[in-house]
Design a protein around this motif. Structure first.
Motif, short mmCIF file in Angstrom:
data_model
loop_
_atom_site.label_atom_id
_atom_site.label_comp_id
_atom_site.label_asym_id
_atom_site.label_seq_id
_atom_site.Cartn_x
_atom_site.Cartn_y
_atom_site.Cartn_z
N LEU B 152 -0.67 45.00 -8.32
CA LEU B 152 -0.22 43.71 -8.85
C LEU B 152 1.20 43.77 -9.41
N SER B 153 1.94 42.71 -9.21
CA SER B 153 3.15 42.48 -10.00
C SER B 153 2.68 41.84 -11.30
N ARG B 155 4.22 40.59 -13.85
CA ARG B 155 4.90 39.34 -14.24
C ARG B 155 4.34 38.14 -13.47
N LYS B 156 4.31 38.28 -12.14
CA LYS B 156 3.83 37.17 -11.31
C LYS B 156 2.37 36.86 -11.59
N THR B 157 1.57 37.91 -11.75
CA THR B 157 0.16 37.70 -12.02
C THR B 157 -0.05 37.00 -13.36
N LEU B 159 1.97 34.88 -14.71
CA LEU B 159 2.29 33.46 -14.49
C LEU B 159 1.15 32.74 -13.78
N ILE B 160 0.54 33.41 -12.82
CA ILE B 160 -0.56 32.79 -12.08
C ILE B 160 -1.76 32.56 -13.01
#
Lengths: 198, 198
Positions: B152-153, B155-157, B159-160
DNA sequence: GTACTAACTGACTAGTCAGTCAGTTTGGAA
DNA sequence: TTCCAAACTGACTGACTAGTCAGTTAGTAC
């Protein structure tokens, strides 16, 4: 020149304005000037401002339902999982291509009106039913063909995925993060969430 | 009677009204009558209506940041994954306990003002940074202790997951579905999405 | 008490808005 | 051409709103 051009011009200008500025912040005068007609003309076609809003919502409902049924007529899927991910991607695509539709669905007035106006509530329910049913159907299919985790409640999971997609669309339009970069990650996350891991 | 009681009464009434009715649909007269003071008094304490709104947002920011820091001072977690799920659950809890805060954060005016008002934008960014950072920190921790998927990233996760939680809160307040019944399912879905499956 | 300041107020203004209405224009049928 | 109804319009109204301002009240220092 087609007969109902003025009425439909009013509708599309109102859609744009209600979606981007909201109900209260959009004046009938503004709609009229964007449609290049006299202010009073709107009241010939639509009884009140609320009536105009409901008509706008109806056209949005029609648009959304039509787009999704067209998509699923044309596409073929190898599994329920792929169908689900396709539906999510298409939802994201539609939210970009028809931005006003989904902006309107995020306006508070829409839901406040739905509480007191049964017709508005019906259109809203039709839209949500359309969106949720697609996800649910894909999940059901995936449980049958083995691509989706059997333990899931397909109804609840469909709602969660809808909330997730809506949340991402919202995050993007809030101008705080460039959520467009999250679309790919969202699909991957959905897959991890529902796939049948053996 | 405390000294600044009128000013703080104005603030809390304005918070309630801005959150539930929106900026445009709330009149200063209405705020004044709910606070049981003369209309002009508001303009003694707050220069304009916009100024009042920004002050309301500031108090919401302060409240959110304080609540989360209190929670993480008191709680202990066995893993990054458990910390993430705890944060999600606490976010959902806060959205119920302090409904106005999160309603205000869903109002379009907040984001429209943020485009032209740097102070408003700063408060909004502070709030989102607070919320996202908590998720991201938990994900980072989980990748270190092995409870979270390494691919997983974070940061992106993060946000999701924020989008997902916000989406569920929104679905609930839209009065179309009883999303409260989805809180449990949401936690389970989050776990499936991020956990390290071996 | 007096003096001074911060807090507060009622009355007002200029502007905006949804909706009305009496009347005009337009397009098609006879 | 004549007639008629549907489409359209400009001018108006009453209700409401953010913000101003001159003046009053309350609290405090001396």
């Amino acid at each position: 020149m087609p007969k109902r051009s003025k009425k439909s011009t009013i509708l599309s200008m109102a859609t744009l304005l209600f979606a981007t500025k909201g109900f209260t912040n959009t004046s009938m005068t503004e709609v009229a000037s964007m449609a290049d007609i006299a202010g009073a003309t709107i009241f010939y076609h639509f009884k009140t401002k609320e009536d105009l809003f409901v008509s706008v919502l109806e056209s949005v409902k029609t648009g959304i339902v039509k787009e999704f049924s067209l998509y699923f007529q044309e596409e073929q899927f190898t599994s329920g999982l792929e169908m689900l991910l396709g539906a999510v991607a298409y939802h994201l695509h539609l939210a970009t291509a028809n931005r006003e539709w989904f902006l309107l669905l995020r306006r508070h007035y829409t839901y406040e009106l739905a509480v007191v106006n049964p017709i508005c509530r019906k259109y809203l329910e039709d839209i949500y039913t359309c969106l949720v049913d697609i996800f649910e159907k894909a999940l059901d299919l995936g449980q049958q063909d083995g691509s989706i985790n059997q333990d899931l409640s397909t109804r609840k999971t469909a709602l969660i995925i809808l909330a997730m997609v809506d949340g991402i669309i919202q995050l993007e339009s809030n101008n705080l993060y460039n959520a467009g970069a999250l679309y790919g990650e969202l699909i991957v996350s959905c897959r991890r969430m529902v796939e049948n891991k053996q």
